[in-house]
Design a protein around this motif. Structure first.
Motif, short mmCIF file in Angstrom:
data_model
loop_
_atom_site.label_atom_id
_atom_site.label_comp_id
_atom_site.label_asym_id
_atom_site.label_seq_id
_atom_site.Cartn_x
_atom_site.Cartn_y
_atom_site.Cartn_z
N ASP A 79 -18.11 64.13 77.07
CA ASP A 79 -16.76 64.68 76.99
C ASP A 79 -16.20 64.61 75.57
N TYR A 80 -17.08 64.34 74.59
CA TYR A 80 -16.76 64.29 73.16
C TYR A 80 -15.90 63.08 72.80
N LYS A 81 -15.90 62.06 73.61
CA LYS A 81 -15.06 60.88 73.36
C LYS A 81 -15.92 59.62 73.30
N CYS A 82 -15.47 58.69 72.48
CA CYS A 82 -16.04 57.35 72.42
C CYS A 82 -14.97 56.37 72.91
N VAL A 83 -15.32 55.52 73.84
CA VAL A 83 -14.37 54.57 74.42
C VAL A 83 -14.82 53.17 74.06
N LEU A 84 -13.89 52.40 73.54
CA LEU A 84 -14.14 51.00 73.19
C LEU A 84 -13.60 50.13 74.32
N TRP A 85 -14.48 49.31 74.90
CA TRP A 85 -14.13 48.54 76.10
C TRP A 85 -14.07 47.05 75.77
N ASN A 86 -13.12 46.38 76.42
CA ASN A 86 -13.09 44.93 76.48
C ASN A 86 -13.66 44.53 77.83
N VAL A 87 -14.93 44.18 77.86
CA VAL A 87 -15.61 43.89 79.13
C VAL A 87 -15.04 42.65 79.78
N GLU A 88 -14.56 41.70 78.98
CA GLU A 88 -14.01 40.47 79.53
C GLU A 88 -12.81 40.74 80.42
N GLN A 89 -11.96 41.70 80.03
CA GLN A 89 -10.79 42.06 80.80
C GLN A 89 -11.01 43.34 81.60
N ALA A 90 -12.15 43.96 81.46
CA ALA A 90 -12.48 45.20 82.18
C ALA A 90 -11.43 46.27 81.90
N GLU A 91 -11.16 46.53 80.64
CA GLU A 91 -10.14 47.50 80.27
C GLU A 91 -10.52 48.15 78.95
N PRO A 92 -10.01 49.37 78.70
CA PRO A 92 -10.30 50.04 77.43
C PRO A 92 -9.43 49.50 76.32
N VAL A 93 -9.98 49.41 75.15
CA VAL A 93 -9.25 48.98 73.96
C VAL A 93 -8.77 50.20 73.18
N ASN A 94 -9.61 51.19 73.04
CA ASN A 94 -9.26 52.40 72.29
C ASN A 94 -10.10 53.55 72.77
N VAL A 95 -9.57 54.73 72.59
CA VAL A 95 -10.30 55.97 72.87
C VAL A 95 -10.35 56.77 71.57
N HIS A 140 -21.11 45.26 70.65
CA HIS A 140 -20.64 44.88 69.33
C HIS A 140 -21.54 43.79 68.75
N PRO A 141 -21.89 43.85 67.46
CA PRO A 141 -22.85 42.89 66.89
C PRO A 141 -22.28 41.50 66.64
N THR A 142 -20.96 41.34 66.55
CA THR A 142 -20.40 40.02 66.23
C THR A 142 -19.37 39.54 67.24
N ALA A 143 -18.64 40.43 67.89
CA ALA A 143 -17.60 40.05 68.84
C ALA A 143 -18.16 40.05 70.25
N GLU A 144 -17.78 39.08 71.02
CA GLU A 144 -18.27 38.93 72.38
C GLU A 144 -17.53 39.87 73.32
N ASN A 145 -18.29 40.49 74.22
CA ASN A 145 -17.73 41.31 75.31
C ASN A 145 -16.98 42.54 74.81
N ILE A 146 -17.41 43.10 73.70
CA ILE A 146 -16.90 44.38 73.22
C ILE A 146 -18.03 45.40 73.33
N LEU A 147 -17.75 46.49 74.04
CA LEU A 147 -18.78 47.50 74.31
C LEU A 147 -18.25 48.87 73.91
N LEU A 148 -19.11 49.67 73.30
CA LEU A 148 -18.77 51.02 72.88
C LEU A 148 -19.62 52.01 73.67
N SER A 149 -18.97 53.04 74.20
CA SER A 149 -19.68 54.06 74.98
C SER A 149 -19.32 55.44 74.45
N ALA A 150 -20.27 56.34 74.51
CA ALA A 150 -20.07 57.73 74.09
C ALA A 150 -20.49 58.64 75.22
N GLY A 151 -19.61 59.55 75.59
CA GLY A 151 -19.89 60.47 76.68
C GLY A 151 -20.01 61.90 76.20
#
Length: 644
Positions: free
Chosen positions: A178-194, A165-176
């Motif tokens: 499997d046709y899905k994009c997963v938004l991760w909170n790396v600080e808590q090691a958990e998904p935010v949204n699918v 993420h360009p402005t928020a810390e420890n937010i990561l976006l991944s695309a697989g």
């Protein structure tokens, strides 16, 4: 003669006026003014290049390279599994073949990206369907690094692209794939949204400048603008029938509200287009480039508003200047070399050399050699003083928002720094938006996330979590807390914690059964979520065992007081020995002692949870036995009696 007659015919007042020769002469010599018109590229000497690096031969269309002012990371060719090289940027020249690698993926590494707010943190995605985050020592690697700090599982197929993420810390976006994009909170090691709005493979992702939206290009020939917090499509283009079947890319053009795309047409011509996200019915401009077969990779410099186009397999780099008025794109020049490129790593603007008037620096991965060349894009100026017209304030290392602030709905622009002395030049305002909401119908079905956890995740000093998870008591879980993102996405998982309880009905009586046995472990684990597709190997999710013999113990042995007492004694001895081996200097540091203290509290609390779950399970089994005995006793008492 006919020509003379035609020249003699006068124009009437009602006919359109013809351009005069003077006007023609002025139009022919009219040149658009631009301070970047004469930008050119340079190749440094051989001792400043990086030789003897076995660059990957994978045909994936990512960059395979990441760079920042401290380190250079390159995906390398390996015999088994996946690894990549990360060396200090100053370590140029011939690289030792025995240089330590980062190796922890079970499949080939497909993409790597450095954290924009921490030069020592790098994320990697792989064909093993995982995303891992690594921490690089300040002085570089001394041995192979196989211990990650965060391991993220959630995709069912290989993960092709990741973006911080360009402005928020420890937010990561991944695309697989499997046709899905997963938004991760790396600080808590958990998904935010699918985000599961795509019907086919995702080819690229790009964040907007403030991180409130991101764009995707998909194999279904649609360009989508997605709101990550709402997990919905904010705008999308119709199916572009003029697109070919090859991969195509999209990138946000800063804060202009436009998106730039590069693609192949149905006739195999390479073209570019500019889209307005407020009107996605048709592109604002379309321009043909050439008819080459390689994929065009766009790299946008939002400070100078220059778009660089590099073909994967080409030997040239084209650059265009982006304008707010039609025709929106203006071709400047091309930088041509003799060797083709496999990918390009882009140095952040804060790492460019202002003394040389360097506005962009690429690290070219040679397709036919084990060589990496730095390519500098320079604006010619007579003096070497600082030129503020070509160096506006650029993105700094300071994040605008924390992960929880962004998840709660706050939006803030980038914090900028001066290229002259590095001081912060702005204080962007905070705007409010809707917090993370999961309205996707797929989330109510089988969970997409398999397991996710943090390994040796650092905890804030002086803070202890106090809130319990669902189904737990405050007295036994006063050391834990539910992060804001987890409260918003509970529907992503079915069963939480080490031993989960599922409610099933048997003869009308609720019965709880454990999802699977879990033996105590000394590893620093925070949370585990089981699902029908959860991996069982220790190398996949970091949890011990799975289907091994230790998990086949009897229920009474696993939850006996003697077992936990022996475990605590053994753990204390092990931790004491390990702390003693670290030396007296480390033990005297207050921070390390505090971290060890909170780690002990967390492990003790975990054991208390298992004991409380054991007691609950015993009570439930006793109630079930008593309910089963009632029909038998009633039948025996009624035997031999008449119906009267």
């Amino acid at each position: 003669m006919p020509f003379q007659v035609a020249m003699e015919v006068p124009f009437s007042e009602s006919s359109p006026k013809s351009p005069s020769p003077d006007n023609n002469r002025q139009m022919a010599f009219k040149i658009r003014s631009s301070k970047f018109r004469h930008i050119y590229g340079t190749i440094p000497k051989k001792d400043l290049c990086y030789e003897n690096i076995r660059i990957t031969r994978n045909t994936h269309d990512s960059n395979f390279c990441a760079v920042n002012p401290k380190f250079l990371a390159v995906v390398t060719e390996t015999g088994g599994g996946g690894s990549f090289l990360c060396i200090p940027l100053k370590q140029s020249g011939r690289v030792d073949p025995k240089t330590p690698h980062i190796c922890g993926h079970a499949g080939v590494v497909l993409d790597i990206k450095f954290n924009p707010f921490n030069d020592n943190i790098i994320a990697s995605s792989s064909e093993d369907c995982t995303v891992k985050v690594w921490s690089i020592p300040e002085d570089g690697l001394k041995s192979n690094l196989s211990e990650w700090i965060v391991d993220l599982h959630g995709h069912k197929r290989r993960v092709g692209y990741i973006e911080w993420h360009p402005t928020a810390e420890n937010i990561l976006l991944s695309a697989g794939f499997d046709y899905k994009c997963v938004l991760w909170n790396v600080e808590q090691a958990e998904p935010v949204n699918v985000i599961s709005c795509h019907d086919n493979t995702v080819f690229s992702m790009s964040w907007s400048q403030d991180g409130s939206l991101f764009s995707t290009s998909c194999k279904d020939k649609k360009l989508r603008i997605i709101d990550p917090r709402m997990a919905r499509v904010a705008a999308e283009s119709p199916v572009q029938d003029n697109l070919g079947s090859r991969s195509w890319k999209s990138v946000f053009l800063g804060d202009t509200g436009r998106v730039f795309t590069s693609y192949h047409s149905r006739f195999c011509d390479r073209e570019i287009a500019v889209w307005d996200i407020k009107n996605m019915s048709a592109p604002m401009r379309t321009e043909g480039i050439d008819n080459a077969s390689s994929i065009l990779l766009p790299y946008y410099d939002q400070d100078t508003k220059i778009m660089y186009l590099a073909g994967k397999g080409d030997s040239n780099i084209r650059y265009f200047e982006i304008d707010d008025e039609s025709p929106y794109t203006h071709y400047l020049n091309s930088f041509i070399t003799s060797d083709p490129q496999r990918g390009l790593g882009v140095m952040p603007k804060r790492g460019c050399n202002t003394d040389r008037c360097e506005v962009m620096r690429f690290y070219k991965l040679h397709a036919s050699k084990n060589l990496i060349e730095p390519l500098s894009m320079i604006v010619p100026r007579k003096s070497s003083v600082f030129h503020d017209d070509i160096y506006p304030p650029t993105a700094s290392l300071i994040p605008s928002l924390s992960a929880d602030e962004w998840i709660s709905g706050q939006t803030r622009g980038q914090i900028l720094m001066s290229m002259l002395d590095g001081h912060v030049t702005n204080s962007p305002k905070v705007t409010s938006a809707k917090a993370v909401q999961n309205k996707d119908s797929t989330l109510s079905q089988a969970p997409t996330i398999t397991t996710y956890k943090a390994v040796n995740r650092p905890r804030p000093e002086g803070s202890v979590s106090t809130q319990p998870y669902a189904g737990e008591t405050t007295a036994t879980t006063n050391h834990r807390s539910i992060p804001a993102s987890l409260r918003n996405i509970k529907q992503l998982s079915t069963n939480e914690e080490f031993v989960s309880i599922k409610n099933e009905k048997s003869n009308g009586v609720p019965v709880d059964t454990p999802d699977g046995p879990m033996s105590p472990s000394g590893s620093n684990t925070v949370k585990k979520v089981w699902s029908p597709t959860s991996p069982s190997k220790a190398t996949t999710n970091g949890f011990p065992g799975g289907d091994n013999e230790n998990h086949c113990r009897l229920q009474s042995d696993r939850f006996s007081p003697e077992f936990f007492q022996a475990y605590l004694i053994n753990r204390d001895r092990t931790s004491t020995t390990s702390v003693g081996c670290q030396g007296t200097d480390l033990c005297n540091q207050k921070g390390h002692l505090r971290k060890a203290y909170f780690k002990q509290l967390e492990e003790i609390g975990s054991l208390k949870e298992q004991i409380s779950l054991k007691d609950k399970r015993i009570r439930q089994l006793e109630e079930e036995i008593s309910m089963l005995k009632l029909p038998v006793a009633g039948a025996e008492s009624g035997e031999g009696q008449s119906e009267c």
